[in-house]
Scaffold this active site. Sequence first.
Site, mmCIF file in Angstrom:
data_model
loop_
_atom_site.group_PDB
_atom_site.id
_atom_site.type_symbol
_atom_site.label_atom_id
_atom_site.label_comp_id
_atom_site.label_asym_id
_atom_site.label_seq_id
_atom_site.Cartn_x
_atom_site.Cartn_y
_atom_site.Cartn_z
ATOM 1 N N GLY A 12 0.877 -1.140 0.092
ATOM 2 C CA GLY A 12 -0.068 -0.151 0.043
ATOM 3 C C GLY A 12 0.823 1.422 -0.029
ATOM 4 O O GLY A 12 0.507 2.059 0.666
ATOM 5 N N GLY A 15 -0.691 4.677 -1.132
ATOM 6 C CA GLY A 15 -1.959 5.172 -0.518
ATOM 7 C C GLY A 15 -1.772 6.169 0.381
ATOM 8 O O GLY A 15 -0.636 6.689 0.551
ATOM 9 N N GLN A 16 -2.709 6.631 1.330
ATOM 10 C CA GLN A 16 -2.638 7.749 2.048
ATOM 11 C C GLN A 16 -1.396 7.646 3.089
ATOM 12 O O GLN A 16 -0.667 8.855 3.347
ATOM 13 C CB GLN A 16 -3.938 7.846 2.888
ATOM 14 C CG GLN A 16 -4.222 9.241 3.723
ATOM 15 C CD GLN A 16 -5.240 9.287 4.764
ATOM 16 O OE1 GLN A 16 -5.667 8.253 5.286
ATOM 17 N NE2 GLN A 16 -5.782 10.347 5.050
ATOM 18 N N ARG A 40 -2.293 -0.911 -7.945
ATOM 19 C CA ARG A 40 -2.731 0.286 -9.022
ATOM 20 C C ARG A 40 -2.029 1.592 -8.831
ATOM 21 O O ARG A 40 -1.391 1.515 -7.798
ATOM 22 C CB ARG A 40 -4.212 0.222 -9.140
ATOM 23 C CG ARG A 40 -4.766 -0.993 -9.663
ATOM 24 C CD ARG A 40 -6.178 -1.071 -9.868
ATOM 25 N NE ARG A 40 -6.852 -2.280 -9.728
ATOM 26 C CZ ARG A 40 -7.778 -2.789 -9.158
ATOM 27 N NH1 ARG A 40 -8.385 -1.687 -8.335
ATOM 28 N NH2 ARG A 40 -8.290 -3.978 -9.104
ATOM 29 N N ASP A 54 -0.384 -7.944 -5.549
ATOM 30 C CA ASP A 54 -1.619 -7.591 -4.915
ATOM 31 C C ASP A 54 -1.359 -8.701 -3.584
ATOM 32 O O ASP A 54 -0.996 -9.973 -3.860
ATOM 33 C CB ASP A 54 -2.877 -8.479 -5.894
ATOM 34 C CG ASP A 54 -4.306 -8.354 -5.135
ATOM 35 O OD1 ASP A 54 -4.145 -8.403 -3.648
ATOM 36 O OD2 ASP A 54 -5.201 -8.184 -5.699
ATOM 37 N N TYR A 143 -15.356 -1.889 6.803
ATOM 38 C CA TYR A 143 -13.990 -1.197 7.194
ATOM 39 C C TYR A 143 -13.825 -1.503 8.731
ATOM 40 O O TYR A 143 -12.614 -2.126 9.118
ATOM 41 C CB TYR A 143 -13.729 0.137 6.806
ATOM 42 C CG TYR A 143 -12.667 0.892 7.033
ATOM 43 C CD1 TYR A 143 -11.266 0.640 6.641
ATOM 44 C CD2 TYR A 143 -12.561 2.007 8.099
ATOM 45 C CE1 TYR A 143 -10.304 0.969 6.719
ATOM 46 C CE2 TYR A 143 -11.456 2.531 8.268
ATOM 47 C CZ TYR A 143 -10.195 2.075 7.711
ATOM 48 O OH TYR A 143 -8.942 2.801 8.101
ATOM 49 N N LYS A 147 -11.406 -3.975 10.785
ATOM 50 C CA LYS A 147 -10.102 -3.575 11.855
ATOM 51 C C LYS A 147 -10.259 -4.243 12.852
ATOM 52 O O LYS A 147 -9.225 -4.934 13.608
ATOM 53 C CB LYS A 147 -10.191 -2.140 11.886
ATOM 54 C CG LYS A 147 -9.985 -1.134 10.737
ATOM 55 C CD LYS A 147 -8.403 -1.299 10.221
ATOM 56 C CE LYS A 147 -7.980 -0.699 9.287
ATOM 57 N NZ LYS A 147 -6.662 -1.027 8.408
HETATM 58 N N1 SER Z 1 -9.660 7.859 7.869
HETATM 59 C C1 SER Z 1 -10.403 6.853 7.877
HETATM 60 C C2 SER Z 1 -11.914 6.769 7.269
HETATM 61 O O1 SER Z 1 -12.290 7.818 7.599
HETATM 62 C C3 SER Z 1 -10.648 6.083 9.444
HETATM 63 O O2 SER Z 1 -9.426 5.377 9.713
HETATM 64 O O3 SER Z 1 -12.115 6.096 6.830
#
Ligand code: SER
Length: 321
Positions: A12, A15-16, A40, A54, A143, A147
Amino acid sequence: MAEIENKILVTGAFGQIGSELVPALQQKHGKDNVVAMGHRNIPSRFDGILEKADPRNISDIEKIIKDHNILTIYHLVSLLSVTGEKDPGLTWDINMNGLINILDLAVKYQNRVFWPSSIAAFGPTTPQDNTAQKTVLEPTTMYGATKVAGENLCRYYFITYGLDIRSIRYPGLISWKAEPGGGTTDYAVAIFYDGLRKGEYNCFVRKDTVLPMMYMDDAIRGTVELMDADLDVAKRREARDWDSYNLAAISFQAQELAEELKKHIPNLKVEYNPDHRQAIADSWPNSIDDSLARSEWGWKHEFDLPKMTKVMVDNLRKNSI
Ligand code: SER
């Protein structure tokens, strides 16, 4: 030799979090010691070792670990809260099957692992103020479900296989290097981009919405400090206990962020039109008790609301977004 001691894989990587963690690790350990793995969206100008794979494909990941003699893995791949609700099955597949592959390989190759959890592990039944480390975890997003399941999986691997896996429950992360990417807390990033580009922002949460947030530099420093920390792992294992650390910095209402931003963009107009994302925001805490991270490995944030706002505006202006 340092090169062999610190060979790192970041999944990742674009990513952020990865977009900022990879350069920080390259700086600390040298470009030759950091392998950035993307799937990607790989930027054409990336300067460093790159692998395309992946995480759901275990044999590809195993090849990367062997080819590069990887010792530490930061497994960051994840779909976030809003994107996750668009395709819950895919979210489970990517977030969980990717994680279990990494954990199995880490046991086999004796890797150390970092894995990010989130405030999304909490839910509407969690006490919302100064939320404790050990508390009710009943999330209402896919999500969040990944977690909580991920935290349980990490605890299992820690206790059963002795895996050195460390984790943080990140609050909403605010940064200028990556555009908002499918999270609920991303309103606090989008307001900067739209505010500077258009002078206005249509906010998708109510103005009195409070969520725990953190400037990305604090999050990256905290992550590296946790991985460097001399934790009493043996004591934890004996107690059959493991935690993804609560981590806190700043909590503010959406309108407080807007007011702070108006100090830099005086004509900024913000409208509040809450949509389906409000329910997700409402299900997460207002503030977090991170005293375990502060006492066990010395966590301390540096950026408050005014400092974060200024550095965001300065950097976005400098990069003429
Ligand atoms: N920043 C994330 C979200 O808003 C939270 O972990 O999905």
